[in-house]
Design a protein around this motif. Structure first.
Motif, PDB file in Angstrom:
ATOM      1  N   TYR A 242       4.503   2.187 -12.641  1.00 44.87           N
ATOM      2  CA  TYR A 242       3.406   1.824 -13.539  1.00 44.87           C
ATOM      3  C   TYR A 242       2.086   2.560 -13.270  1.00 44.87           C
ATOM      4  O   TYR A 242       1.446   3.027 -14.198  1.00 44.87           O
ATOM      5  N   PHE A 243       1.664   2.618 -12.004  1.00 48.07           N
ATOM      6  CA  PHE A 243       0.266   2.985 -11.789  1.00 48.07           C
ATOM      7  C   PHE A 243      -0.082   4.444 -11.980  1.00 48.07           C
ATOM      8  O   PHE A 243      -1.075   4.794 -12.603  1.00 48.07           O
ATOM      9  N   ILE A 386      -2.485  -3.763  -5.205  1.00 49.90           N
ATOM     10  CA  ILE A 386      -2.231  -3.883  -6.641  1.00 49.90           C
ATOM     11  C   ILE A 386      -2.431  -5.342  -6.977  1.00 49.90           C
ATOM     12  O   ILE A 386      -2.043  -6.232  -6.243  1.00 49.90           O
TER      13      ILE A 386
END
Ligand code: 5GP
Ligand code: SF4
Ligand code: MG
Length: 464
Positions: A242-243, A386
């Motif tokens: 995702y990041f 996160i």
């Protein structure tokens, strides 16, 4: 989550850092800051909001010097105040020090309590400042020695950049949770959270710092040090999910290739009888491409994202159903109507956004919706930088697959297996952190990490 960038040995250090931060904006939009050193003093600029809002030509021209670091901050708590914006700058007996940090030190409050008892006064509530205090209390002739000893008193996830009178220092924690790369950049030496920040600057000789590596750069001189190694490195596998930006290379892999491979494997593990594959933009794009390639089901951009939605918008007077999500995403009815759809996204956290998206696609006339997720169920909070909510708020921590599928109102739901995900990465499976999926927290903590409180992400923030 945050983005960091720094450069040593270039006339336009602040300007390059500004461009680097622009490329790392996806890693944090809450605040940004930059500090430069001009051989006499530090110049600092920090502000709330995005890079473009904070740095205007007049501001940048004030940030003189050949050494600079910068930071984009992700909202990690309700108290999003300017005071917590980085860089943090302090004066010490070793001269002024400025620091930027990507990561999280889960036990730093204990070190902080000890330091406060002994008289330290903190400027911020962030864990980053702890490192500076530890350094200030243990000055050494060489600043790097002071840093190396401070870093042995803290544990957790950190990729750091520091500006000192005598050079720029970069450090990556021995677990290697967060990425940190180094490159030659037009005569200078630059560091960045992700390789995408180097591309515009035409950087060469890009390399990743090793877990536990500390690099000191002063002019052309580069020195390398190593922190004591830990049993197993723990590179954050969720960076790949995702990041990180898909055009980056981190942990030795291309993010877009990894995501495409995840989508292919997802199609193999959990096929669906459907007519089109639709990504949830932007995070679902590459896995959806992979799913389509492997399954032979055509890829269609059935959801369009409005890229100009800022952090906040004015809520309507009368309620509009699913307003928050619908401002950002809109279905293309012509593509979806009457079709059996495979909807691909990267992850489900609370399930609230996914539910709204499924409804929206259903309202646009989809006959069936098969949701495919390119990572395993998120069951544990992250303590390493996160922002995941408390355990109770993670839908997969509470419910079984069929219950989640029912809540989300999809016709079927499947996640990528953990073995499958790890197989898409080139490193040894054991060298990645997977705690948010299997609860395997590698950094010893005083409190049971599986009980810990983390900062909620608001639904409105989801998937910016
Ligand atoms: P949910 O259905 O859990 O409310 O939202 C799922 C969406 O949140 C997915 O599209 C995923 O890309 C996104 N997401 C996953 N992790 C994070 C995160 O740490 N922060 C934000 N803002 N979004 C996330
Ligand atoms: Fe990354 Fe998950 Fe580990 Fe956090 S818990 S560092 S998000 S893999
Ligand atoms: Mg998403």
């Amino acid at each position: 989550m945050c983005g960091i960038f720094g450069i040593e040995g270039h006339e336009e250090a602040a300007y390059f850092t500004y461009l680097g931060l622009y490329a790392l904006q996806h890693r944090g939009q809450e605040s940004a800051g930059l500090v430069s050193w001009d051989e006499a003093q530090m110049h600092v600029e920090r502000g709330m909001g995005e890079v473009a809002d904070i740095f205007k030509p007049r501001v940048l021209s004030r940030l003189e010097g050949r050494r600079a670091i910068g930071h984009t901050r992700y909202s990690t708590s309700g108290t999003s105040v300017l005071n917590n914006a980085q860089p943090v700058v302090v004066n010490t007996s070793m001269g002024p020090l400025a620091i930027v940090h990507n990561g999280n030190l889960p036990d730093s409050h204990l070190v902080r309590q000890r330091l406060e008892k002994e008289g330290s006064i903190f400027q911020t509530t962030s864990d980053t400042e702890v490192i500076l205090h530890l350094m200030a209390r243990n000055p050494r002739e060489r600043i790097v020695d002071s840093l190396l000893s401070a870093l042995q008193e803290v544990q957790g996830a950190y990729s750091l950049l520091l500006v000192t009178e005598n050079g720029l220092i970069a450090a990556r924690d021995p677990y290697g949770f967060r990425p940190l790369l180094m490159a030659e950049c037009q005569g200078g030496t630059a560091f960045a959270s992700e390789s995408c920040a180097f591309d515009l600057l035409e950087a060469t000789r890009v390399e990743e710092l090793q877990p536990g590596e500390v690099v000191v750069v002063q002019g052309d001189n580069i020195e390398r040090y190593h922190l004591p190694p830990v049993h197993k490195p723990s590179r954050c596998a969720f960076e790949h999910v995702y990041f990180a930006r898909p055009d980056s290379n981190i942990f030795g892999d291309s993010v877009s290739s990894v995501r495409t491979a995840m989508g292919r494997l997802l199609a193999e593990e959990s096929p669906a009888n459907a007519e089109i594959v639709v990504p949830v933009p932007d995070s679902g794009l590459f896995p959806a491409l992979g799913f389509s390639k492997k399954s032979g089901i055509p890829f269609e951009l059935g959801l369009i994202r409005n890229h100009y939605v800022g952090r906040t918008f004015i809520q309507p007077q009368q309620s509009i159903r699913d307003f928050g999500v619908r401002v950002k995403l809109n279905p293309v009815r012509q593509l979806i109507e009457g079709k059996k759809v495979v909807l691909v996204d990267d992850s489900i956290v609370r399930g609230t956004t996914s539910r709204k998206i499924v409804r929206m696609v259903r309202d646009a006339g989809a006959k069936e919706i098969h949701l495919r997720i390119s990572s395993p169920p998120t069951r544990w909070p992250c303590h390493y930088g996160i922002d995941t909510p408390r355990r109770e708020e993670l839908i997969a921590a509470r419910w079984e697959l069929d219950e989640i599928c029912g809540y989300i109102e999809a016709d079927s739901l499947a996640y990528l297996s953990l073995e499958g995900l790890l197989g898409c990465l080139s490193g040894e499976p054991a060298s990645y952190c997977t705690a948010c999926w299997n609860g395997d927290y590698r950094v010893p903590m005083t409190a049971d990490p599986r009980q810990g409180r983390l900062f909620p992400i608001s639904t409105e923030d989801a998937d910016r």
